[in-house]
Motif scaffolding. Structure first.
Motif, PDB file in Angstrom:
ATOM      1  N   ILE A  75       0.841  -1.200   0.000  1.00 39.19           N
ATOM      2  CA  ILE A  75       0.000   0.000   0.000  1.00 39.19           C
ATOM      3  C   ILE A  75       0.875   1.248   0.000  1.00 39.19           C
ATOM      4  CG2 ILE A  75      -1.715   1.326   1.300  1.00 39.19           C
ATOM      5  CD1 ILE A  75      -2.839  -1.182  -0.041  1.00 39.19           C
ATOM      6  N   LEU A  76       1.963   1.221   0.782  1.00 39.44           N
ATOM      7  CA  LEU A  76       2.904   2.339   0.766  1.00 39.44           C
ATOM      8  C   LEU A  76       3.512   2.515  -0.617  1.00 39.44           C
ATOM      9  CD1 LEU A  76       4.894   2.052   4.139  1.00 39.44           C
ATOM     10  CD2 LEU A  76       3.214   3.792   3.488  1.00 39.44           C
ATOM     11  N   LEU A  77       3.781   1.397  -1.288  1.00 38.63           N
ATOM     12  CA  LEU A  77       4.325   1.456  -2.645  1.00 38.63           C
ATOM     13  C   LEU A  77       3.335   2.148  -3.586  1.00 38.63           C
ATOM     14  CD1 LEU A  77       6.955   0.384  -4.016  1.00 38.63           C
ATOM     15  CD2 LEU A  77       5.615  -1.560  -4.800  1.00 38.63           C
ATOM     16  N   LEU A  78       2.053   1.796  -3.455  1.00 38.43           N
ATOM     17  CA  LEU A  78       1.017   2.411  -4.295  1.00 38.43           C
ATOM     18  C   LEU A  78       0.864   3.904  -3.980  1.00 38.43           C
ATOM     19  CD1 LEU A  78      -1.799  -0.313  -4.233  1.00 38.43           C
ATOM     20  CD2 LEU A  78      -0.090   0.098  -6.011  1.00 38.43           C
ATOM     21  N   LEU A  79       1.081   4.256  -2.706  1.00 36.50           N
ATOM     22  CA  LEU A  79       0.988   5.660  -2.299  1.00 36.50           C
ATOM     23  C   LEU A  79       2.261   6.440  -2.613  1.00 36.50           C
ATOM     24  CD1 LEU A  79      -0.712   5.186   1.206  1.00 36.50           C
ATOM     25  CD2 LEU A  79      -1.778   6.134  -0.843  1.00 36.50           C
ATOM     26  N   GLY A  80       3.263   5.734  -3.166  1.00 30.40           N
ATOM     27  CA  GLY A  80       4.519   6.389  -3.515  1.00 30.40           C
ATOM     28  C   GLY A  80       5.387   6.723  -2.317  1.00 30.40           C
ATOM     29  N   LYS A  81       5.200   5.979  -1.209  1.00 34.03           N
ATOM     30  CA  LYS A  81       5.911   6.301   0.027  1.00 34.03           C
ATOM     31  C   LYS A  81       6.778   5.155   0.552  1.00 34.03           C
ATOM     32  CE  LYS A  81       5.099  10.503   0.628  1.00 34.03           C
ATOM     33  NZ  LYS A  81       5.291  10.580  -0.819  1.00 34.03           N
ATOM     34  N   TYR A  82       6.852   4.026  -0.139  1.00 34.26           N
ATOM     35  CA  TYR A  82       7.606   2.879   0.385  1.00 34.26           C
ATOM     36  C   TYR A  82       9.091   3.200   0.517  1.00 34.26           C
ATOM     37  CZ  TYR A  82       9.669  -1.740   0.870  1.00 34.26           C
ATOM     38  OH  TYR A  82      10.397  -2.814   1.319  1.00 34.26           O
ATOM     39  N   GLN A  83       9.702   3.654  -0.563  1.00 30.49           N
ATOM     40  CA  GLN A  83      11.132   3.952  -0.543  1.00 30.49           C
ATOM     41  C   GLN A  83      11.433   5.084   0.441  1.00 30.49           C
ATOM     42  OE1 GLN A  83      13.215   1.985  -2.371  1.00 30.49           O
ATOM     43  NE2 GLN A  83      14.927   2.942  -1.306  1.00 30.49           N
ATOM     44  N   PHE A  84      10.543   6.066   0.489  1.00 25.03           N
ATOM     45  CA  PHE A  84      10.718   7.223   1.377  1.00 25.03           C
ATOM     46  C   PHE A  84      10.728   6.791   2.845  1.00 25.03           C
ATOM     47  CE2 PHE A  84       8.894  10.726   3.883  1.00 25.03           C
ATOM     48  CZ  PHE A  84       9.772  11.750   3.560  1.00 25.03           C
ATOM     49  N   ILE A  85       9.768   5.938   3.226  1.00 28.01           N
ATOM     50  CA  ILE A  85       9.668   5.495   4.614  1.00 28.01           C
ATOM     51  C   ILE A  85      10.808   4.538   4.964  1.00 28.01           C
ATOM     52  CG2 ILE A  85       8.260   4.229   6.286  1.00 28.01           C
ATOM     53  CD1 ILE A  85       7.228   7.042   5.619  1.00 28.01           C
ATOM     54  N   MET A  86      11.146   3.611   4.055  1.00 25.41           N
ATOM     55  CA  MET A  86      12.254   2.689   4.314  1.00 25.41           C
ATOM     56  C   MET A  86      13.574   3.455   4.478  1.00 25.41           C
ATOM     57  SD  MET A  86      11.345  -0.500   4.582  1.00 25.41           S
ATOM     58  CE  MET A  86      10.002   0.178   5.551  1.00 25.41           C
ATOM     59  N   GLN A  87      13.749   4.503   3.687  1.00 26.16           N
ATOM     60  CA  GLN A  87      14.954   5.335   3.798  1.00 26.16           C
ATOM     61  C   GLN A  87      14.976   6.058   5.146  1.00 26.16           C
ATOM     62  OE1 GLN A  87      17.270   5.469   1.165  1.00 26.16           O
ATOM     63  NE2 GLN A  87      18.609   6.435   2.686  1.00 26.16           N
ATOM     64  N   ALA A  88      13.804   6.542   5.566  1.00 26.69           N
ATOM     65  CA  ALA A  88      13.712   7.236   6.850  1.00 26.69           C
ATOM     66  C   ALA A  88      14.033   6.293   8.009  1.00 26.69           C
ATOM     67  CB  ALA A  88      12.308   7.827   7.024  1.00 26.69           C
ATOM     68  N   VAL A  89      13.542   5.051   7.918  1.00 27.52           N
ATOM     69  CA  VAL A  89      13.818   4.066   8.965  1.00 27.52           C
ATOM     70  C   VAL A  89      15.303   3.711   8.972  1.00 27.52           C
ATOM     71  CG1 VAL A  89      13.399   1.698   9.731  1.00 27.52           C
ATOM     72  CG2 VAL A  89      11.482   3.115   8.976  1.00 27.52           C
ATOM     73  N   GLY A  90      15.857   3.465   7.790  1.00 23.99           N
ATOM     74  CA  GLY A  90      17.272   3.113   7.683  1.00 23.99           C
ATOM     75  C   GLY A  90      18.196   4.216   8.179  1.00 23.99           C
ATOM     76  N   ASP A  91      17.805   5.478   7.937  1.00 19.15           N
ATOM     77  CA  ASP A  91      18.632   6.626   8.344  1.00 19.15           C
ATOM     78  C   ASP A  91      18.266   7.172   9.726  1.00 19.15           C
ATOM     79  OD1 ASP A  91      19.823   6.396   5.889  1.00 19.15           O
ATOM     80  OD2 ASP A  91      18.654   8.012   4.955  1.00 19.15           O
TER      81      ASP A  91
END
Length: 235
Positions: free
Chosen positions: A177-193
C-alpha cells in the motif's frame, strides 16, 4: 507468564515485522499463521478512552491489565526490532535475491490461506461470494499503478494510517500500500537513516489508524465471523 512465552511472542512479532517491510506480504498473515491474530485485534482495540483515563490517573496496573500488556508489549517489541533491524537487509535482499525471498513468502501465503479457510465454520453462498470479493479486491490492488505523492507531514501521517490497516489484514501488505501511495522507498529510507521526525509522524498516523480500524475489525469478526474470514482468505 513465563519468560519462554514472552520470548515466543516476541519472535512472532519479529516475524510479523519481517513480513511488514516486504511489499506483497502482510504481518497479519503471519499473525494468523502463528495463532495470535484475534487476540492481537482485541488487545489493540482495548487501547480506548478507558485505557487513557487509567493511564492519566496513573492507575498503571489496571491500565496494563486493560490493554493486555503482557501480550501486546512483546509482540510490538518484536515488530519494532524486526522493522528497524531488517529494513536495510530486506531492501537489499529484494534487490539482489528477489526470487528466493518471494518464493519464501509465497509459501507462507499459501499456508496462511489454508489456515484461514479452517477458521470458517460453514461454507455457503455468502462465504463463497465473500471469498470471491476478497480475491477481486486483492487482484485490483496488485494491478494498481504506484503514484507520485507529496512528502508533506499530513500525507505521511495519512500513509501511516492507511498502511497500518493493511498490515493487520491477512493478505494485504501495508508495504505494498505504501508502494502504491509512492511512500515505500521514502519510509524505508527514513527508517534506515533514523530520520526521527518522519518516523514519529508516520507512527502517529499508524497508531490512530490501527486503533480506529481494530474496533471495526473486532465487530466484524464477532458479528460476521465466517463472511469476514472468507474475505480475508480471498485476499
Amino acid at each position: 507468564m513465563k519468560f519462554t512465552q514472552y520470548l515466543l511472542l516476541t519472535l512472532k512479532g519479529c516475524a510479523m515485522g519481517m513480513a511488514d517491510v516486504v511489499p506483497g506480504v502482510s504481518g497479519g498473515t503471519i499473525a494468523f499463521i502463528s495463532g495470535i491474530y484475534e487476540e492481537l485485534i482485541e488487545s489493540i482495540k482495548s487501547v480506548d478512552g478507558t485505557a487513557l483515563r487509567l493511564l492519566g490517573t496513573l492507575r498503571l496496573k489496571e491500565f496494563w491489565r486493560h490493554i493486555n500488556g503482557r501480550f501486546l508489549l512483546p509482540v510490538l517489541l518484536g515488530i519494532g526490532i524486526a522493522i528497524f533491524s531488517l529494513a536495510r537487509l530486506m531492501t537489499y535482499l529484494l534487490a539482489n535475491h528477489p526470487i528466493a525471498i518471494w518464493s519464501f513468502f509465497f509459501g507462507l501465503i499459501i499456508a496462511s490461506a489454508l489456515l484461514v479457510a479452517k477458521q470458517i465454520g460453514r461454507w455457503n453462498v455468502q462465504t463463497v461470494a465473500a471469498c470471491l470479493i476478497g480475491i477481486a479486491a486483492a487482484w485490483w490492488i496488485t494491478v494498481a499503478t504506484p503514484t507520485e505523492t507529496p512528502n508533506t507531514w499530513w500525507f505521511i501521517m495519512l500513509s501511516g494510517a492507511i498502511a497500518i490497516c493493511a498490515m493487520i489484514l491477512p493478505g494485504i501488505s501495508g508495504a505494498f500500500i505504501l508502494l502504491l501511495l509512492g511512500k515505500y522507498q521514502f519510509i524505508m529510507q527514513a527508517v534506515g537513516d533514523l530520520n526521527i521526525p518522519v518516523i514519529l509522524i508516520f507512527v502517529v498516523g499508524a497508531v490512530a489508524g490501527i486503533i480506529s480500524f481494530s474496533h471495526l475489525l473486532s465487530w466484524l469478526l464477532k458479528h460476521w465471523h465466517d463472511v469476514t474470514v472468507a474475505v480475508l482468505m480471498g485476499f
